[in-house]
Scaffold this motif. Structure first.
Motif, short mmCIF file in Angstrom:
data_model
loop_
_atom_site.label_atom_id
_atom_site.label_comp_id
_atom_site.label_asym_id
_atom_site.label_seq_id
_atom_site.Cartn_x
_atom_site.Cartn_y
_atom_site.Cartn_z
N LYS A 148 -0.53 16.88 6.28
CA LYS A 148 -0.71 17.86 7.35
C LYS A 148 0.60 18.59 7.56
CE LYS A 148 -3.51 14.50 9.65
NZ LYS A 148 -3.32 13.52 10.71
N GLY A 172 -0.35 11.01 0.24
CA GLY A 172 0.48 12.06 0.83
C GLY A 172 1.96 11.74 0.87
N VAL A 173 2.36 10.66 0.24
CA VAL A 173 3.77 10.28 0.25
C VAL A 173 4.55 11.24 -0.65
CG1 VAL A 173 3.72 8.68 -1.71
CG2 VAL A 173 5.22 8.20 0.22
N LYS A 174 5.82 11.45 -0.29
CA LYS A 174 6.63 12.41 -1.05
C LYS A 174 7.88 11.75 -1.63
CE LYS A 174 5.86 15.10 2.45
NZ LYS A 174 5.68 15.97 3.52
N GLN A 175 8.42 12.42 -2.64
CA GLN A 175 9.65 11.96 -3.29
C GLN A 175 10.74 11.71 -2.24
OE1 GLN A 175 10.76 11.79 -6.71
NE2 GLN A 175 12.86 11.42 -6.08
N LYS A 211 0.85 -1.19 0.00
CA LYS A 211 0.00 0.00 0.00
C LYS A 211 0.89 1.24 0.00
CE LYS A 211 -4.30 1.14 2.10
NZ LYS A 211 -5.44 0.25 2.08
N GLN A 228 10.85 9.73 0.28
CA GLN A 228 10.45 9.18 1.58
C GLN A 228 10.53 7.66 1.56
OE1 GLN A 228 6.60 10.88 2.48
NE2 GLN A 228 7.53 12.23 4.00
N ARG A 229 10.68 7.09 2.74
CA ARG A 229 10.78 5.64 2.83
C ARG A 229 9.60 5.06 3.59
NH1 ARG A 229 16.07 7.34 3.07
NH2 ARG A 229 17.49 6.30 1.62
N ILE A 230 9.27 3.84 3.20
CA ILE A 230 8.21 3.10 3.89
C ILE A 230 8.88 1.88 4.50
CG2 ILE A 230 6.11 1.74 3.58
CD1 ILE A 230 5.44 3.57 1.21
N PRO A 273 0.83 4.94 0.79
CA PRO A 273 -0.12 5.83 1.48
C PRO A 273 -0.29 7.16 0.73
CG PRO A 273 1.97 5.75 2.67
CD PRO A 273 2.08 4.76 1.54
#
Lengths: 319, 100
Positions: free
Chosen positions: A274, A180-183, A176, A185-187, A178
């Motif tokens: 946010k 609102g994820v940005k360039q 998945k 960023q890590r999950i 999420p």
């Protein structure tokens, strides 16, 4: 299996001293370290250099490797001659700091057995060791960051089979993404890395998010930019126009006397979150072509009626 | 093949991790993380060490620091410098992408 030219990988002569090899390794390791280099093959190169150094830094392994002869070319089909290592005793794992699971079949075939058993006894690796973390990059569309998405991700990773040989296993995960994820960023996916040894927990999987380049939009953090062509009359007089956004078209009022490159902000229409990012429309004034007599006449009329000199402050006179 | 859909944790600025969480994710000692903080390489929220909270970004930095130390043998001051320079390069790459 392919022959690997460790000297070529390290970019050193076959006669290089141990000091030269060490220096070459340090330099290449810095260059190709996956945290430093953004080249697509950096990780593979880093591992390859690590493997070459594993052999060349150890005088015993290097002597055994040298004995194969200088006539082999990288990529040539290779099988170790029988008893090729007779008379050599590898001190194996004692020397190593590398990631042995990443070494090639070629390395395995030469140094595999002694090496592997020496590794197993190394340090904490006996039992209860925490599994390694894995890292991968995943490309998504900008629209996915607006709405969230599910992506199938195929991962390849080396694994030891029951006889201690390295095989590559493929695994597909549905993940998945999420909203609102940005360039960049890590999950973190807990427990989806390498399995632990014995009672040890599995490692984690880290996915780094990368946006596919978009034909219209540019992304900066959580803000999104759109270069928007406008006509001279829309820019000069103001206009109400429709503008595409990743969430669908919106109405935008172009103020009068708008200039090229000005930023018109649509609040909170960037990547959600946010706080949410903003969407910026950057007008680009485009000229209608003067390809008919009527169009040419209009331009001539503007020239006569407007008395406009954009270079008036540059100290040159319009002729 | 695993067809179940997995949900991960987004390591963003809203995520809050304790010193303990960070140690576990980096397989490091608390002392090592504290040294990174003293070097200015990590900036926790909160004054007291026991109440420190780290963001997802800190986790990524700490892991990069761990790899730089392990793979390249860089000391803490060097790591702090490298992390800052890497951030700067990333910001410049982002700007380049804007211009392309």
């Amino acid at each position: 299996m392919d022959f690997k030219d460790y000297y070529k990988i390290m970019d050193v002569e076959r006669t290089a001293s141990q000091d030269e090899i060490k220096r070459a390794y340090r330099k290449l390791a810095r260059k190709y370290h996956p945290d430093v280099s953004k080249e697509a093959d950096a990780e593979a190169r880093f591992k390859e250099v690590g493997e070459a150094y594993e052999v060349l830094k150890d005088p015993e392994k290097r002597a055994a490797y040298d004995q194969l002869g200088a006539n082999w070319k990288a990529g040539q089909d290779f099988n170790p001659p029988p008893d090729w290592d007779a008379g050599f005793e590898f001190s194996g794992g004692g020397f190593t700091g590398g990631d042995a699971s990443a070494y090639s079949d070629f390395f395995e075939s030469l140094f595999g057995h002694d090496f592997r058993s020496a590794q197993a006894g190394r340090g904490q690796a006996g039992f209860g060791a925490h599994g390694e973390d894995h890292h991968a990059r995943v490309q998504i569309d900008l629209e996915d960051a607006y709405h969230g998405a599910t992506r199938g991700i195929t991962l390849q990773h080396p694994e030891l089979d029951s006889s201690g040989h390295v095989t590559t296993r493929q695994r597909t995960l549905n993940v998945k993404i999420p909203r609102g994820v940005k360039q960049g960023q890590r999950i973190r996916l807990t427990g989806q890395g390498a399995p632990g040894m014995g009672a040890g927990q599995a490692g984690d999987l880290y996915l780094e998010i990368e946006f596919k380049p978009h034909g219209m939009y540019r992304v900066d953090g959580h803000d999104v930019y759109l270069d928007l062509p406008v006509t001279p009359w829309e820019a000069a007089l103001g206009a109400a126009i429709k503008v595409p956004t990743p969430e669908g078209p919106v109405d935008l009022k172009i103020p009068k006397a708008t200039r090229t490159g000005q930023k018109l902000r649509l609040k909170a229409r960037g990547i959600p979150g946010k706080p949410p990012g903003d969407f910026y429309v950057v007008p680009q004034i485009t000229l209608p072509p003067a390809d008919t007599d009527a169009a040419k006449a209009l331009y001539r009329k503007m020239e006569q009626d407007l008395a406009y000199d954009p270079r008036s402050k540059m100290g040159v006179k319009t002729s | 093949m695993n067809q179940k859909t997995l949900s991960g944790i987004l390591l963003d600025e809203h995520l809050e991790l304790s010193l303990n969480d960070l140690c576990r994710a980096c397989s490091s000692s608390a002392e090592w993380i504290i040294e990174l903080v003293e070097e200015g390489a990590l900036e926790p929220i909160g004054q007291e060490q026991s109440g420190w909270r780290f963001t997802g970004k800190s986790l990524c930095r700490a892991q990069t620091a761990m790899r730089l130390q392990r793979d390249l043998g860089i000391n803490l001051a060097g790591i702090a410098l490298a992390l800052d320079l890497l951030d700067e390069i990333e910001a410049m790459r982002a700007q380049l992408r804007q211009l392309e």
